[in-house]
Each structure stands twice: as structure tokens, then as C-alpha cells.
Design a protein around this motif. Sequence first.
Motif, PDB file in Angstrom:
ATOM      1  N   PRO A   5      26.300 -33.216 -10.278  1.00 40.98           N
ATOM      2  CA  PRO A   5      24.964 -32.526 -10.298  1.00 40.98           C
ATOM      3  C   PRO A   5      24.030 -33.481 -11.127  1.00 40.98           C
ATOM      4  O   PRO A   5      22.875 -33.061 -11.027  1.00 40.98           O
ATOM      5  N   ASP A   6      24.587 -34.263 -11.841  1.00 38.92           N
ATOM      6  CA  ASP A   6      23.624 -35.214 -12.662  1.00 38.92           C
ATOM      7  C   ASP A   6      23.207 -36.479 -11.977  1.00 38.92           C
ATOM      8  O   ASP A   6      22.489 -37.309 -12.483  1.00 38.92           O
ATOM      9  N   GLN A   7      23.394 -36.579 -10.523  1.00 39.68           N
ATOM     10  CA  GLN A   7      23.343 -37.592  -9.804  1.00 39.68           C
ATOM     11  C   GLN A   7      23.866 -38.897  -9.932  1.00 39.68           C
ATOM     12  O   GLN A   7      23.283 -40.048  -9.931  1.00 39.68           O
ATOM     13  N   TYR A   8      25.132 -38.945 -10.778  1.00 39.21           N
ATOM     14  CA  TYR A   8      25.880 -39.845 -10.857  1.00 39.21           C
ATOM     15  C   TYR A   8      26.960 -40.048  -9.983  1.00 39.21           C
ATOM     16  O   TYR A   8      27.749 -38.968  -9.453  1.00 39.21           O
ATOM     17  N   LEU A   9      27.605 -41.155  -9.399  1.00 43.07           N
ATOM     18  CA  LEU A   9      28.803 -41.287  -8.770  1.00 43.07           C
ATOM     19  C   LEU A   9      29.830 -41.611  -9.625  1.00 43.07           C
ATOM     20  O   LEU A   9      29.771 -42.488 -10.437  1.00 43.07           O
ATOM     21  N   ASN A  43      25.368 -50.931 -13.281  1.00 42.94           N
ATOM     22  CA  ASN A  43      25.505 -50.399 -14.622  1.00 42.94           C
ATOM     23  C   ASN A  43      26.167 -49.136 -14.545  1.00 42.94           C
ATOM     24  O   ASN A  43      25.910 -47.892 -14.349  1.00 42.94           O
ATOM     25  N   PHE A  44      27.519 -49.457 -15.183  1.00 42.76           N
ATOM     26  CA  PHE A  44      28.389 -48.468 -15.253  1.00 42.76           C
ATOM     27  C   PHE A  44      28.597 -47.926 -16.604  1.00 42.76           C
ATOM     28  O   PHE A  44      28.310 -48.539 -17.543  1.00 42.76           O
ATOM     29  N   GLU A  45      28.931 -46.595 -16.846  1.00 44.73           N
ATOM     30  CA  GLU A  45      29.224 -45.944 -18.086  1.00 44.73           C
ATOM     31  C   GLU A  45      30.913 -45.494 -17.767  1.00 44.73           C
ATOM     32  O   GLU A  45      31.259 -45.142 -16.843  1.00 44.73           O
ATOM     33  N   ARG A  77      31.290 -44.028 -14.029  1.00 45.24           N
ATOM     34  CA  ARG A  77      30.159 -43.541 -13.391  1.00 45.24           C
ATOM     35  C   ARG A  77      28.956 -44.425 -13.398  1.00 45.24           C
ATOM     36  O   ARG A  77      28.623 -45.234 -14.194  1.00 45.24           O
ATOM     37  N   ILE A  78      28.098 -44.155 -12.122  1.00 47.52           N
ATOM     38  CA  ILE A  78      27.049 -45.095 -11.909  1.00 47.52           C
ATOM     39  C   ILE A  78      25.971 -43.994 -11.438  1.00 47.52           C
ATOM     40  O   ILE A  78      26.110 -43.331 -10.771  1.00 47.52           O
ATOM     41  N   LYS A  79      24.608 -44.485 -12.184  1.00 50.49           N
ATOM     42  CA  LYS A  79      23.692 -43.490 -11.525  1.00 50.49           C
ATOM     43  C   LYS A  79      23.153 -43.870 -10.018  1.00 50.49           C
ATOM     44  O   LYS A  79      22.932 -45.026  -9.704  1.00 50.49           O
ATOM     45  N   ILE A  80      23.124 -42.938  -9.099  1.00 51.29           N
ATOM     46  CA  ILE A  80      22.520 -43.361  -7.758  1.00 51.29           C
ATOM     47  C   ILE A  80      21.436 -42.336  -7.421  1.00 51.29           C
ATOM     48  O   ILE A  80      20.935 -42.672  -6.328  1.00 51.29           O
ATOM     49  N   ASN A  81      20.826 -41.507  -8.077  1.00 49.55           N
ATOM     50  CA  ASN A  81      19.805 -40.577  -7.873  1.00 49.55           C
ATOM     51  C   ASN A  81      19.642 -39.791  -6.641  1.00 49.55           C
ATOM     52  O   ASN A  81      18.888 -39.944  -6.016  1.00 49.55           O
ATOM     53  N   GLU A  82      21.069 -39.398  -6.596  1.00 50.89           N
ATOM     54  CA  GLU A  82      21.369 -38.529  -5.203  1.00 50.89           C
ATOM     55  C   GLU A  82      22.369 -37.482  -5.654  1.00 50.89           C
ATOM     56  O   GLU A  82      23.351 -37.799  -6.177  1.00 50.89           O
ATOM     57  N   LEU A  83      22.078 -36.112  -5.258  1.00 52.49           N
ATOM     58  CA  LEU A  83      23.121 -35.200  -5.429  1.00 52.49           C
ATOM     59  C   LEU A  83      24.293 -35.266  -4.162  1.00 52.49           C
ATOM     60  O   LEU A  83      24.022 -35.886  -3.452  1.00 52.49           O
ATOM     61  N   TYR A 111      29.029 -43.252   0.499  1.00 54.28           N
ATOM     62  CA  TYR A 111      29.266 -44.220  -0.741  1.00 54.28           C
ATOM     63  C   TYR A 111      30.991 -44.759  -0.393  1.00 54.28           C
ATOM     64  O   TYR A 111      31.526 -43.908  -0.126  1.00 54.28           O
ATOM     65  N   ALA A 112      31.199 -46.056  -0.303  1.00 57.36           N
ATOM     66  CA  ALA A 112      32.349 -46.377  -0.044  1.00 57.36           C
ATOM     67  C   ALA A 112      32.912 -47.635  -0.946  1.00 57.36           C
ATOM     68  O   ALA A 112      32.198 -48.200  -1.192  1.00 57.36           O
TER      69      ALA A 112
END
Length: 364
Positions: free
Chosen positions: A321-325, A13-15, A353-359, A284-285
Motif C-alpha cells: 500500500p506504500d506503492q513499493y514493489l 534505487n533499492f532499499e 523494495r523499490i518505489k514504483i508509485n503504483e498501488l 512487473y516481471a
Amino acid sequence: MNFMLPMEKYFGNFELVHSFYGAMPTGVTVSETSRIFVCFPRWGDDVRFTVAEIVEGQLRPYPNAAINSPNPANAAMSFISVQSVVADGRGTLWIVDTAAPNFSEPIIGGAKLVAVDLKTNTISRVYTFTEGVVLPTTYLNDVRFDFRVGKAGYAYITDSSSNGPGGIIVVDLETGYAYRRLSGTPPTSPDPYFLPKVEGNILMNRNKDGSTSPFRLASDGIAIAADGKTLFFCPLTSRQLFSISTDSLRDRTIPEEDLLSQVEYWGEKGASDGMITGAKGNVYAGDYENNSIRKILPNGNMETIAHDPRILWPDTFSIGPDQYLYLIVNQLHRQARFHYGRDLREKPYSLLRIKINELPAPAF
């Protein structure tokens, strides 16, 4: 006659963060205060500024327009052709200037690592390199930092040369002293048996005169572990992932032949341009052959987190900082140099960007 057959499945799910209708971007970084910076190397497009900040949906030259105007008389204090931008999470934007427009030999004194204070938007320090570090064949690519070692921290820069030795350049940020490591070794060199295939076609240099040659690019993607103790890296034209202890890279008493034996092999992750590490230790790669993004877990297991036909060459990654890649998608493989002089790129290029729930992994 209309009929439906099974099709390849896409997911993720990309934005869309920003669309680029001008020059092709390569780098992106998101600061700890959510400022977004991008860069545009001078590869033949009309590049009005090689570093920019995205402000209210508009590109603004950063830190100003004057610095973005190449000045051969003062190459160390002007941006010539920037390949990478990295916000370090503690108020500094770092800029990697190849000083090699159109992949030329680097302008002497122009290849540099530049620190910009994000509070004042002014250059705080410039690191240049000797001719033994930046070779005539060098193409400075990406950089990672660790401020927990040394008096001012260390930087690690990949040399992704296309016709010379690849390697990792280590920089002592206190003194500015820099040196090459793993220079010309197999882990930092193009895989001679790798034949890249993108959008179903073999990717190779195809010149206007009809001549062709293999596409070969050395160490490019780089990521540092959350604790700073391990550096991950990969050649651009390879599907393999390698790592090495940062302690070993910094230890000049270890000769190159012994250093090579300390490189660890993580397996085939797909062919990557950009890489980044999250605070949980995941790497992430991108996988530019398969329009995908991979996550490599600390135990070495790998999973695909996105597979989408719009990921047309995932270039640089950044974690906000929003935990998006965040990732730049720039159709690099459609450039004219790969298609007998015909530019097949389609506007716009994109920042997704895609949410990864990781800082992002801390550097300090």
C-alpha cells in the motif's frame, strides 16, 4: 598498472527491508495494513517454519508454530512445504502448500490452498484437490485471485512441474471445485530451445555423481490484470510472456484445443520467476538472467526499471500500500543441485523494495 575501462551500467534505487540468515525464502506478500509475510519451502535447508511474518525485524511462525510442523496424519491442516503467500487486500492471507518437499511427489491430501483470516490469525478455509487436478508430477507454484466473479471469487494457480505437464489450475472459491486448463500446452510448458544463463554460466541440473540434465520448469509466474479480465503467465524456463482471458479459463464449455487458440503472445520479456500487476495495469516481471526487473505496459511496451548485480535471482514480487514493489532475492541458481552438490549461496538472502508509485491491482 591501474586503468579504467567502460563498465556495465547499473540502476534502480533499492532499499533493504530484511536480511535472511537461515533458510532460503521464495515468497513474499504485503497486506493492505502493511504486514509482511514470507515463506520458506522445504528444499533441504533447515526450515523451522515454512510461513512467517516479519514483526519488528524478527521472523515469527505464522499463524503459529504448531501448524508449521508437518503432520502426515493430518496433511490438510498442517503446512508441509509452502511455496507462495498472497495477501488479497481484503483481510485474508492465502497460502499455497505444494506438499512436495524437495520436489517430491505431492503428499496425497496435502497439496492445498489455505485462507487465513488476518484479523483473528486463524485458518478460515482449506481447499484441497483431487488426483486429477494435482498430478503426481504437480508442483503448485503461485496464485492470483479475482473476487468480482462467481459467488465467492476464483483463484488461478500455476503448476510449474519439472517432469510433467504444466498448466493453470482454476478454483471456484465458493464450492472448492477445481480443474486444470492449458495442461501440457506449449504456453505453459518449458521452452525446449531455451538455455538459461545466469551470472555468465549456463544453468542446468548438475548432480553429485557428475551427471547433468537440462533445467526445465513449466508455468510459474502469474499476474492478473487490474480489471480481472486477463491472466498473464510464463514458464520459468522461457523468456516469453503469454496471456488469456479469464472468462475463457472459467468457461468449461470451451474445449482445450479451442482454449489454446485464445492464448495471446506478448513477446520476449526476459526469463522470469515472479510477476505482479499494479493498479495502473503495468505488469512487473523479473529477469533472472540479467539481474533486472522489467515493467510491461498495457500497450505491450517494455522497459527495465532496475538492473543491479545484487538482484541475484528475483523470485516473488508483491506491491504494498506504500506503492513499493517488494521482491525476494534468494540466489536460487546457486543451489547445490546446479553445481554438482556444492552449495554456492551466500548469506544473507534479502527482501528488497523499490518505489514504483503504483498501488497493487485490486482483486475486488
